[in-house]
Scaffold this motif. Structure first.
Motif, PDB file in Angstrom:
ATOM      1  N   ALA A   5     -18.019  16.045   5.451  1.00 46.19           N
ATOM      2  CA  ALA A   5     -17.215  15.748   6.641  1.00 46.19           C
ATOM      3  C   ALA A   5     -17.748  14.542   7.407  1.00 46.19           C
ATOM      4  O   ALA A   5     -16.977  13.775   7.989  1.00 46.19           O
ATOM      5  N   ALA A   6     -19.062  14.364   7.424  1.00 44.21           N
ATOM      6  CA  ALA A   6     -19.645  13.251   8.185  1.00 44.21           C
ATOM      7  C   ALA A   6     -19.212  11.895   7.655  1.00 44.21           C
ATOM      8  O   ALA A   6     -19.217  10.902   8.396  1.00 44.21           O
ATOM      9  N   PHE A   7     -18.829  11.831   6.383  1.00 46.32           N
ATOM     10  CA  PHE A   7     -18.522  10.545   5.761  1.00 46.32           C
ATOM     11  C   PHE A   7     -17.025  10.351   5.490  1.00 46.32           C
ATOM     12  O   PHE A   7     -16.626   9.317   4.959  1.00 46.32           O
ATOM     13  N   GLU A   8     -16.197  11.320   5.832  1.00 46.28           N
ATOM     14  CA  GLU A   8     -14.770  11.217   5.550  1.00 46.28           C
ATOM     15  C   GLU A   8     -14.097  10.230   6.495  1.00 46.28           C
ATOM     16  O   GLU A   8     -14.317  10.252   7.704  1.00 46.28           O
ATOM     17  N   GLU A   9     -13.269   9.351   5.924  1.00 50.13           N
ATOM     18  CA  GLU A   9     -12.508   8.391   6.721  1.00 50.13           C
ATOM     19  C   GLU A   9     -11.028   8.606   6.453  1.00 50.13           C
ATOM     20  O   GLU A   9     -10.565   8.439   5.320  1.00 50.13           O
ATOM     21  N   ARG A  10     -10.277   9.005   7.480  1.00 51.14           N
ATOM     22  CA  ARG A  10      -8.857   9.313   7.323  1.00 51.14           C
ATOM     23  C   ARG A  10      -7.938   8.269   7.946  1.00 51.14           C
ATOM     24  O   ARG A  10      -6.742   8.285   7.651  1.00 51.14           O
ATOM     25  N   ARG A  11      -8.424   7.421   8.812  1.00 53.16           N
ATOM     26  CA  ARG A  11      -7.547   6.500   9.534  1.00 53.16           C
ATOM     27  C   ARG A  11      -6.889   5.508   8.563  1.00 53.16           C
ATOM     28  O   ARG A  11      -7.589   4.742   7.896  1.00 53.16           O
ATOM     29  N   PRO A  12      -5.559   5.499   8.478  1.00 51.06           N
ATOM     30  CA  PRO A  12      -4.875   4.610   7.531  1.00 51.06           C
ATOM     31  C   PRO A  12      -5.197   3.145   7.764  1.00 51.06           C
ATOM     32  O   PRO A  12      -5.357   2.382   6.799  1.00 51.06           O
ATOM     33  N   GLU A  13      -5.293   2.737   9.036  1.00 55.92           N
ATOM     34  CA  GLU A  13      -5.550   1.326   9.305  1.00 55.92           C
ATOM     35  C   GLU A  13      -6.921   0.889   8.798  1.00 55.92           C
ATOM     36  O   GLU A  13      -7.106  -0.254   8.344  1.00 55.92           O
ATOM     37  N   THR A  46       1.637  -2.569   3.169  1.00 58.83           N
ATOM     38  CA  THR A  46       1.511  -1.411   4.057  1.00 58.83           C
ATOM     39  C   THR A  46       2.856  -0.968   4.624  1.00 58.83           C
ATOM     40  O   THR A  46       2.954   0.135   5.173  1.00 58.83           O
ATOM     41  N   ALA A  47       3.888  -1.797   4.494  1.00 57.56           N
ATOM     42  CA  ALA A  47       5.192  -1.479   5.078  1.00 57.56           C
ATOM     43  C   ALA A  47       6.065  -0.636   4.157  1.00 57.56           C
ATOM     44  O   ALA A  47       7.096  -0.129   4.589  1.00 57.56           O
ATOM     45  N   GLN A  48       5.681  -0.508   2.906  1.00 57.40           N
ATOM     46  CA  GLN A  48       6.499   0.255   1.959  1.00 57.40           C
ATOM     47  C   GLN A  48       5.800   1.555   1.594  1.00 57.40           C
ATOM     48  O   GLN A  48       4.636   1.567   1.199  1.00 57.40           O
ATOM     49  N   GLY A  49       6.520   2.674   1.715  1.00 60.44           N
ATOM     50  CA  GLY A  49       5.972   3.975   1.359  1.00 60.44           C
ATOM     51  C   GLY A  49       5.216   4.612   2.510  1.00 60.44           C
ATOM     52  O   GLY A  49       4.861   3.948   3.493  1.00 60.44           O
ATOM     53  N   HIS A  51       2.191   5.760   2.525  1.00 61.10           N
ATOM     54  CA  HIS A  51       0.788   5.351   2.575  1.00 61.10           C
ATOM     55  C   HIS A  51       0.582   3.909   2.121  1.00 61.10           C
ATOM     56  O   HIS A  51      -0.561   3.467   1.993  1.00 61.10           O
ATOM     57  N   GLY A  52       1.680   3.206   1.857  1.00 56.73           N
ATOM     58  CA  GLY A  52       1.571   1.849   1.347  1.00 56.73           C
ATOM     59  C   GLY A  52       1.862   1.783  -0.138  1.00 56.73           C
ATOM     60  O   GLY A  52       1.959   2.812  -0.824  1.00 56.73           O
ATOM     61  N   THR A  53       2.009   0.566  -0.653  1.00 53.52           N
ATOM     62  CA  THR A  53       2.299   0.334  -2.063  1.00 53.52           C
ATOM     63  C   THR A  53       1.355  -0.727  -2.606  1.00 53.52           C
ATOM     64  O   THR A  53       1.086  -1.732  -1.941  1.00 53.52           O
ATOM     65  N   LEU A  54       0.859  -0.492  -3.811  1.00 46.40           N
ATOM     66  CA  LEU A  54      -0.018  -1.439  -4.494  1.00 46.40           C
ATOM     67  C   LEU A  54       0.746  -2.126  -5.614  1.00 46.40           C
ATOM     68  O   LEU A  54       1.528  -1.491  -6.326  1.00 46.40           O
ATOM     69  N   ARG A  55       0.507  -3.425  -5.782  1.00 45.84           N
ATOM     70  CA  ARG A  55       1.133  -4.178  -6.865  1.00 45.84           C
ATOM     71  C   ARG A  55       0.096  -5.072  -7.526  1.00 45.84           C
ATOM     72  O   ARG A  55      -0.778  -5.626  -6.853  1.00 45.84           O
ATOM     73  N   ALA A  56       0.225  -5.221  -8.827  1.00 43.28           N
ATOM     74  CA  ALA A  56      -0.664  -6.085  -9.600  1.00 43.28           C
ATOM     75  C   ALA A  56       0.044  -6.451 -10.898  1.00 43.28           C
ATOM     76  O   ALA A  56       1.207  -6.086 -11.109  1.00 43.28           O
ATOM     77  N   HIS A  57      -0.650  -7.166 -11.767  1.00 41.72           N
ATOM     78  CA  HIS A  57      -0.078  -7.472 -13.079  1.00 41.72           C
ATOM     79  C   HIS A  57      -1.175  -7.377 -14.129  1.00 41.72           C
ATOM     80  O   HIS A  57      -2.366  -7.540 -13.841  1.00 41.72           O
ATOM     81  N   VAL A  58      -0.753  -7.071 -15.344  1.00 43.85           N
ATOM     82  CA  VAL A  58      -1.665  -6.989 -16.477  1.00 43.85           C
ATOM     83  C   VAL A  58      -1.121  -7.849 -17.599  1.00 43.85           C
ATOM     84  O   VAL A  58       0.069  -8.187 -17.633  1.00 43.85           O
ATOM     85  N   ALA A  59      -1.971  -8.193 -18.534  1.00 49.54           N
ATOM     86  CA  ALA A  59      -1.521  -8.928 -19.718  1.00 49.54           C
ATOM     87  C   ALA A  59      -0.555  -8.060 -20.520  1.00 49.54           C
ATOM     88  O   ALA A  59      -0.754  -6.845 -20.649  1.00 49.54           O
ATOM     89  N   ARG A  60       0.487  -8.681 -21.030  1.00 42.96           N
ATOM     90  CA  ARG A  60       1.435  -7.925 -21.845  1.00 42.96           C
ATOM     91  C   ARG A  60       0.740  -7.317 -23.061  1.00 42.96           C
ATOM     92  O   ARG A  60       1.156  -6.262 -23.579  1.00 42.96           O
ATOM     93  N   ALA A  61      -0.341  -7.937 -23.504  1.00 45.61           N
ATOM     94  CA  ALA A  61      -1.089  -7.416 -24.646  1.00 45.61           C
ATOM     95  C   ALA A  61      -1.931  -6.196 -24.283  1.00 45.61           C
ATOM     96  O   ALA A  61      -2.437  -5.517 -25.184  1.00 45.61           O
ATOM     97  N   ASP A 166       3.307   3.410  -5.722  1.00 46.57           N
ATOM     98  CA  ASP A 166       3.543   3.950  -4.383  1.00 46.57           C
ATOM     99  C   ASP A 166       2.427   4.960  -4.103  1.00 46.57           C
ATOM    100  O   ASP A 166       2.308   5.972  -4.799  1.00 46.57           O
ATOM    101  N   ILE A 167       1.624   4.674  -3.102  1.00 50.66           N
ATOM    102  CA  ILE A 167       0.465   5.519  -2.821  1.00 50.66           C
ATOM    103  C   ILE A 167       0.930   6.857  -2.255  1.00 50.66           C
ATOM    104  O   ILE A 167       1.640   6.909  -1.256  1.00 50.66           O
ATOM    105  N   THR A 168       0.528   7.938  -2.908  1.00 52.52           N
ATOM    106  CA  THR A 168       0.868   9.282  -2.440  1.00 52.52           C
ATOM    107  C   THR A 168      -0.267   9.910  -1.640  1.00 52.52           C
ATOM    108  O   THR A 168      -0.033  10.834  -0.860  1.00 52.52           O
ATOM    109  N   ARG A 169      -1.488   9.413  -1.861  1.00 51.10           N
ATOM    110  CA  ARG A 169      -2.638   9.967  -1.142  1.00 51.10           C
ATOM    111  C   ARG A 169      -3.741   8.931  -1.075  1.00 51.10           C
ATOM    112  O   ARG A 169      -4.043   8.285  -2.078  1.00 51.10           O
TER     113      ARG A 169
END
Length: 213
Positions: A5-13, A46-49, A51-61, A166-169
């Motif tokens: 509990a001492a180390f838990e951080e819940r604040r979204p910002e 941070t405006a979508q979802g 808890h926010g949304t993450l986006r990235a890209h990977v090599a097609r390979a 889409d971040i669920t948690r």
């Protein structure tokens, strides 16, 4: 993740700020060959979802986009961290009841992986990531996608696949000495500053105690 509990951080910002400041995330997936991890620079919206949304890209390979599409995934963002010597605690000479530890800040983002192939999504994502990180490089003339030939950029975009989560948690852990006396927490922060580990030192200096003070 073990989360006292001492180390838990819940604040979204706070969690969003840690992700934005340390965007290289470890994408953990479970496919037909078991656990896999890919290290990707993410964009956080941070405006979508909820808890926010993450986006990235990977090599097609990279097979991850085929093996993990529409499955639950975890992205780990590691922020400041460092070794803490017991010698930095002012209370050590009084009773010597201290041992070394490692302080750190980390965010776990849970969600479901979605795949994007369309050129518009990819071009927009790459453009935003480029602008963001070129700005951080503090160059007098940041690189732009328009600096490269259009056919070259088109070919590069065909070689990547977009991923969106889409971040669920969000789970945050900031182990910053909150369970210790203020003088020991601040003494350890001073020790880190002497080593040049300013980010972790400043985080410890601003961390309010939860127990032990």
């Amino acid at each position: 993740m073990y989360l006292p509990a001492a180390f838990e951080e819940r604040r979204p910002e706070v969690l969003h700020a840690l992700i934005a400041a340390h965007p290289l995330g470890t994408l953990v997936t479970h496919g037909p060959e078991g656990l896999d991890a890919n290290h990707l620079p993410f964009e956080l919206d941070t405006a979508q979802g909820s808890h926010g949304t993450l986006r990235a890209h990977v090599a097609r390979a990279n097979p991850v986009w085929q093996q993990a599409a529409d499955t639950a995934v975890l992205v780990i963002f590691q922020a400041a961290g460092g070794y803490i010597s017991p010698n930095w605690y002012p209370s050590k000479p009084e009773h010597h009841r201290h041992v070394p530890t490692w302080n750190y800040q980390v965010v776990h983002a849970h969600g479901v992986l979605r795949i994007h192939h369309d050129e518009r999504f990819l071009r927009g994502l790459v453009g935003r990531l480029t602008r963001e990180h070129e700005a951080r490089s503090q160059q007098p003339r940041p690189w732009r996608m328009g600096d490269a030939p259009s056919d070259y950029i088109a070919g590069m975009l065909q070689a990547i696949v977009g991923v969106e989560i889409d971040i669920t948690r969000l789970v945050g852990k900031c182990k910053l000495g909150q369970n210790r006396q203020a003088r020991d927490r601040l003494g350890a922060a001073d020790g880190l500053e002497r080593l040049g580990a300013n980010a972790l030192a400043h985080a410890m200096q601003s961390a309010g105690p939860k127990t032990g003070d």
